[in-house]
Design a protein around this motif. Structure first.
Motif, PDB file in Angstrom:
ATOM      1  N   ASP A 310     -35.680  35.496  -1.076  1.00 55.48           N
ATOM      2  CA  ASP A 310     -35.757  34.517   0.011  1.00 55.48           C
ATOM      3  C   ASP A 310     -35.932  33.101  -0.541  1.00 55.48           C
ATOM      4  OD1 ASP A 310     -35.488  36.554   1.748  1.00 55.48           O
ATOM      5  OD2 ASP A 310     -37.574  36.582   2.469  1.00 55.48           O
ATOM      6  N   ASN A 313     -32.786  31.689  -2.212  1.00 56.98           N
ATOM      7  CA  ASN A 313     -31.807  31.287  -1.197  1.00 56.98           C
ATOM      8  C   ASN A 313     -32.223  30.003  -0.484  1.00 56.98           C
ATOM      9  OD1 ASN A 313     -29.690  33.171  -1.458  1.00 56.98           O
ATOM     10  ND2 ASN A 313     -30.981  34.748  -0.513  1.00 56.98           N
ATOM     11  N   LYS A 317     -30.249  25.741  -0.549  1.00 58.01           N
ATOM     12  CA  LYS A 317     -29.725  25.182   0.705  1.00 58.01           C
ATOM     13  C   LYS A 317     -29.355  23.703   0.488  1.00 58.01           C
ATOM     14  CE  LYS A 317     -31.670  28.310   4.095  1.00 58.01           C
ATOM     15  NZ  LYS A 317     -32.934  28.670   4.732  1.00 58.01           N
ATOM     16  N   ALA A 337     -29.015  31.958  -7.892  1.00 55.58           N
ATOM     17  CA  ALA A 337     -28.386  31.464  -6.657  1.00 55.58           C
ATOM     18  C   ALA A 337     -27.848  30.063  -6.917  1.00 55.58           C
ATOM     19  CB  ALA A 337     -29.413  31.451  -5.527  1.00 55.58           C
ATOM     20  N   PHE A 367     -24.674  34.060  -4.983  1.00 50.89           N
ATOM     21  CA  PHE A 367     -25.939  34.787  -5.173  1.00 50.89           C
ATOM     22  C   PHE A 367     -25.673  36.084  -5.933  1.00 50.89           C
ATOM     23  CE2 PHE A 367     -29.142  37.921  -4.316  1.00 50.89           C
ATOM     24  CZ  PHE A 367     -30.320  37.191  -4.493  1.00 50.89           C
TER      25      PHE A 367
END
Ligand SMILES: [Zn+2]
Length: 396
Positions: A310, A313, A317, A337, A367
């Motif tokens: 999590d 990721n 962003k 990622a 990813f």
């Protein structure tokens, strides 16, 4: 019709008989000591006229013996022999089941016997009702006391309306025919049964429950058990394992279950704490600059996979961002990622890192994740992945 010799003498292992009918590879004799199976107990095997009897089953009033490639004809007299070692083991298992369920019933008369399986590799019964380990311990103690007391096992045929069948363990309405065979273990147990039994509880040597597990439907339990030398060997092995386990957790063997339960609770609390602190640490993670790209990286001990994934990721962003992060417990997990605006392929960077620790993984362009059984190599894997990223950024 086949005369059932095992009904009057369950210890008869050799006999002669006459072939009365042949149906393909199935041979019918005028009399047989081969038990065709029943009440959950598997059929006998053995030899007939020098040929192997692979299986035995009953059909109407006949017993059918499966003998492949035989040369027998109707009217032949044949010498037969039962695989006695196998049969005696099954008889011990079957009688052991009578004894164990009877002792459990004494502790809780509401228990209901649902299913029985007595085979060379598995002896078990399925019981409906509230069972527990303390209850199993008590029932085993009673059963083994009965074994030590050398209680005789006997049987008697009675009519269905006999006084003798008032307190047997099988409901009378489930008995077919007018005559009922009652099998008694001294004064301890009385059951209606047409199977084969041992003569004395001493033949069991020992009875040991080896498993108690939930069965379907909910409320049913399956109990596995062993008898004889096998039970003794298993008891010694399990006792040794129990003592070792107690030493590992530094508890008295009597307190092992409590100690393990406490440890399990403490582990849960510790895992939750690591997760919370790990999240906090990740929230304050500062990126480094690498060829105009923001790189978030680090090795996080004990961090759960979900939090790691999590976070990675979340980091990517933003534009021109890469996250290369590892978590370490018994294994190493590496995730890579990349933000969507970058040309760099996450799978290639992951592969650069995992090469250092002989790991495997996969994923998509933005990813990828993988693991390795070399948790000590986490730092090296992280550095290798970072070097790979730098090389790819420079090339681009
Ligand atoms: Zn029986």
């Amino acid at each position: 019709m086949t005369r059932l010799l095992y009904e009057t003498d369950s210890y008869l292992s050799k006999f002669d008989a006459t072939v009365v009918r042949i149906q393909g590879e199935w041979v019918v004799l005028d009399r047989s000591a081969f038990f065709p199976g029943g009440g959950g107990q598997e059929n006998d095997t053995g030899w007939m006229g020098g040929f192997e009897v692979k299986s035995v089953r009953s059909q109407g009033e006949e017993v059918l013996h499966q003998v492949s490639e035989h040369a027998m004809a109707v009217g032949d007299k044949v010498d037969c022999e039962i695989d006695w070692e196998r049969r005696h083991d099954l008889m011990r298992g079957h009688t052991g089941e009578h004894l164990l369920f009877s002792m459990l019933s004494k502790l809780d008369p509401e228990l209901e016997l649902i299913k029985i399986a007595i085979t060379p590799t598995k002896k078990s019964l399925v019981v409906k009702g509230g069972l527990s380990w303390p209850m199993m311990a008590q029932a085993q103690e009673l059963a083994n006391e009965a074994i030590a007391a050398q209680v005789p096992v006997s049987d008697v045929w009675v009519s269905k309306d006999s006084e003798l069948i008032t307190d047997i363990r099988v409901k009378v309405d489930r008995i077919h025919g007018d005559k009922v065979r009652i099998v008694k273990i001294g004064d301890l147990d009385k059951a209606a049964c047409a199977g084969v039994h041992i003569q004395n509880t001493r033949e069991l040597k020992m009875l040991l429950v080896t498993k108690l597990s939930s069965a379907r439907p909910v409320g049913d339990y399956e109990i596995d058990f062993e008898t004889g030398r096998q039970a003794m060997r298993t008891a010694l092995r399990l006792s040794n394992i129990g003592l070792q386990a107690a030493e590992v957790v530094k508890a008295q063997p009597e307190h092992l279950v409590n100690a393990l339960t406490n440890l399990k609770g403490e582990l849960q609390v510790a895992r939750e704490a690591v997760r919370v602190y790990g999240k906090q640490a990740l929230a304050h993670l500062e990126p480094e600059k690498l060829q105009g790209v923001r790189l978030y990286s680090g090795v996080f001990e004990g961090l759960d996979k979900k939090t790691l994934i999590d976070s990675a990721n979340d980091f990517v962003k933003g534009d021109r961002t890469v996250a290369i992060m590892a978590s370490v417990d018994e294994r190493l997990m590496l995730v890579v990622a990349t933000s969507k605006d970058l040309e760099v392929d996450s799978r290639e960077v992951l592969s650069d890192g995992l090469k250092a620790v002989e790991g495997k993984g996969g994923g998509g362009k933005n990813f990828a994740s993988g693991g390795s059984g070399q948790p000590n190599g986490a730092k090296g894997a992280l550095e290798a992945a970072k070097a790979g990223l730098l090389a790819r950024l420079t090339k681009a």
